[in-house]
Design a protein around this motif. Structure first.
Motif, mmCIF file in Angstrom:
data_model
loop_
_atom_site.group_PDB
_atom_site.id
_atom_site.type_symbol
_atom_site.label_atom_id
_atom_site.label_comp_id
_atom_site.label_asym_id
_atom_site.label_seq_id
_atom_site.Cartn_x
_atom_site.Cartn_y
_atom_site.Cartn_z
ATOM 1 N N ASP A 8 0.622 -1.028 0.187
ATOM 2 C CA ASP A 8 -0.369 -0.222 -0.590
ATOM 3 C C ASP A 8 0.435 1.445 0.443
ATOM 4 N N HIS A 10 0.490 3.617 -2.564
ATOM 5 C CA HIS A 10 -0.820 4.345 -3.033
ATOM 6 C C HIS A 10 0.126 5.783 -3.128
ATOM 7 N N ASP A 49 -1.708 -2.083 -4.437
ATOM 8 C CA ASP A 49 -1.973 0.016 -4.218
ATOM 9 C C ASP A 49 -0.793 0.128 -3.897
ATOM 10 N N HIS A 80 -6.127 -0.113 -6.348
ATOM 11 C CA HIS A 80 -5.761 1.653 -6.715
ATOM 12 C C HIS A 80 -5.110 1.487 -7.646
ATOM 13 N N HIS A 151 -2.924 -8.777 -2.473
ATOM 14 C CA HIS A 151 -3.135 -7.643 -1.759
ATOM 15 C C HIS A 151 -4.208 -7.675 -0.837
ATOM 16 N N HIS A 190 -3.808 -4.417 2.035
ATOM 17 C CA HIS A 190 -5.262 -3.759 1.680
ATOM 18 C C HIS A 190 -5.607 -3.203 2.742
ATOM 19 N N HIS A 192 -3.862 -1.946 5.545
ATOM 20 C CA HIS A 192 -3.031 -0.832 6.399
ATOM 21 C C HIS A 192 -2.978 -0.979 7.709
HETATM 22 FE FE LIG Z 1 -4.556 0.250 0.168
#
Ligand SMILES: [Fe+2]
Ligand SMILES: [Fe+2]
Length: 272
Positions: A8, A10, A49, A80, A151, A190, A192
């Motif tokens: 993640d 991002h 992500d 994402h 994920h 996923h 977090h």
């Molecule tokens: Fe995420």
């Protein structure tokens, strides 16, 4: 063997912040920590992500950041991500299933399975028939303990804000895992958050994001609340007796260090 597990990230295109933070700067801080303390790792797995909105410029920025990392990288798709935009930048990414980022490799005495749980347009994960068949075959043929990366987590984490967004057909995967003659270990992102447990006899682990986290609210249903609690990554140590996972926060290298005890004589150990 040592495997680094991040999730993640991002990442956003240059100049675009996310929740008033810069995910690429966070990643670079994480990479610096990994390089300093775990440059001997065989590889680094990024469980999806990778970017926040699947923009090609964000994947380019990710590629630039990863040039600093002193070990090979394995990628997975998250909700994402955008497979096409990812593939335009990471053109050498292997796959064993056309149209998906799904593949396997032998890692010493273990086998790693990288599963693509992205279902386009949805936040929760899903494995279609083709991906399930691939996984079933790999699990049937396994001659080594399995490290399965995805994920989306398969188990319920007893965390209602994210449990409804996990792998939506985990019940289709569970019988395949149970039939596997080898031990299976599950690693995901996923949510977090760092978590660990046992799901129907199968050990699982999830790891924080490198940018933002989700608050540990075990009551609220619906959307999770994001926070800037400390970010961390996982250090996975597969060995002859099983698998050990350490969760390592980064950004604290200037934390004061002090001896646990002033004298070794103060430590009592039957086996010394
Ligand atoms: Fe995420
Ligand atoms: Fe996600």
């Amino acid at each position: 063997m040592k495997i680094i597990h991040l999730s993640d990230l991002h990442i956003t295109p240059a100049g675009k912040s996310l929740f008033d933070a810069d995910p690429a700067a966070q990643l670079m801080q994480c990479i610096a920590h990994i390089n300093k303390h775990h440059a001997d790792a065989q590889l680094c797995v990024l469980t999806g992500d990778l970017t926040h909105a699947g923009h090609p410029l964000a994947y380019q920025r990710l590629a630039q950041c990863l040039q600093a990392l002193k070990m090979p990288v394995r990628f997975l798709m998250g909700n994402h991500d955008d497979r096409q935009a990812f593939g335009q930048v990471f053109t050498a990414q292997a796959t064993e299933l056309d149209g998906f980022v799904q593949y396997a490799e032998i890692l010493g005495d273990y086998e790693a399975l990288y599963v693509d749980s992205l279902q386009d347009g949805y936040t929760d994960g899903y494995l279609c028939e083709r991906r399930l068949q691939w996984l079933e075959q790999k699990l049937e043929q396994a001659t080594r303990p399995i490290l399965l990366f995805s994920h989306h987590p398969l188990p319920m984490l007893q965390y209602p804000a994210m449990d409804w967004l996990r792998l939506s057909n985990a019940e289709h995967v569970l019988p395949l895992l149970k039939r596997c003659a080898q031990p299976v270990h599950l690693f995901s992102g996923h949510v977090h958050r760092c978590s660990a447990g046992v799901w129907n006899g199968i050990p699982f682990f999830t790891v924080n994001g490198t940018n933002h986290q989700h608050e540990l609210d075990l009551h609220t249903h619906g959307a999770a609340t994001s926070t800037f609690e400390p970010a961390s990554y996982a250090v996975i140590l597969p060995h002859a007796e099983g698998v050990t996972v350490h969760f390592q926060p980064f950004g604290y290298d200037d934390s004061v260090r002090f001896p646990y005890t002033g004298s070794l004589d103060a430590l009592k150990c039957r086996h010394a």
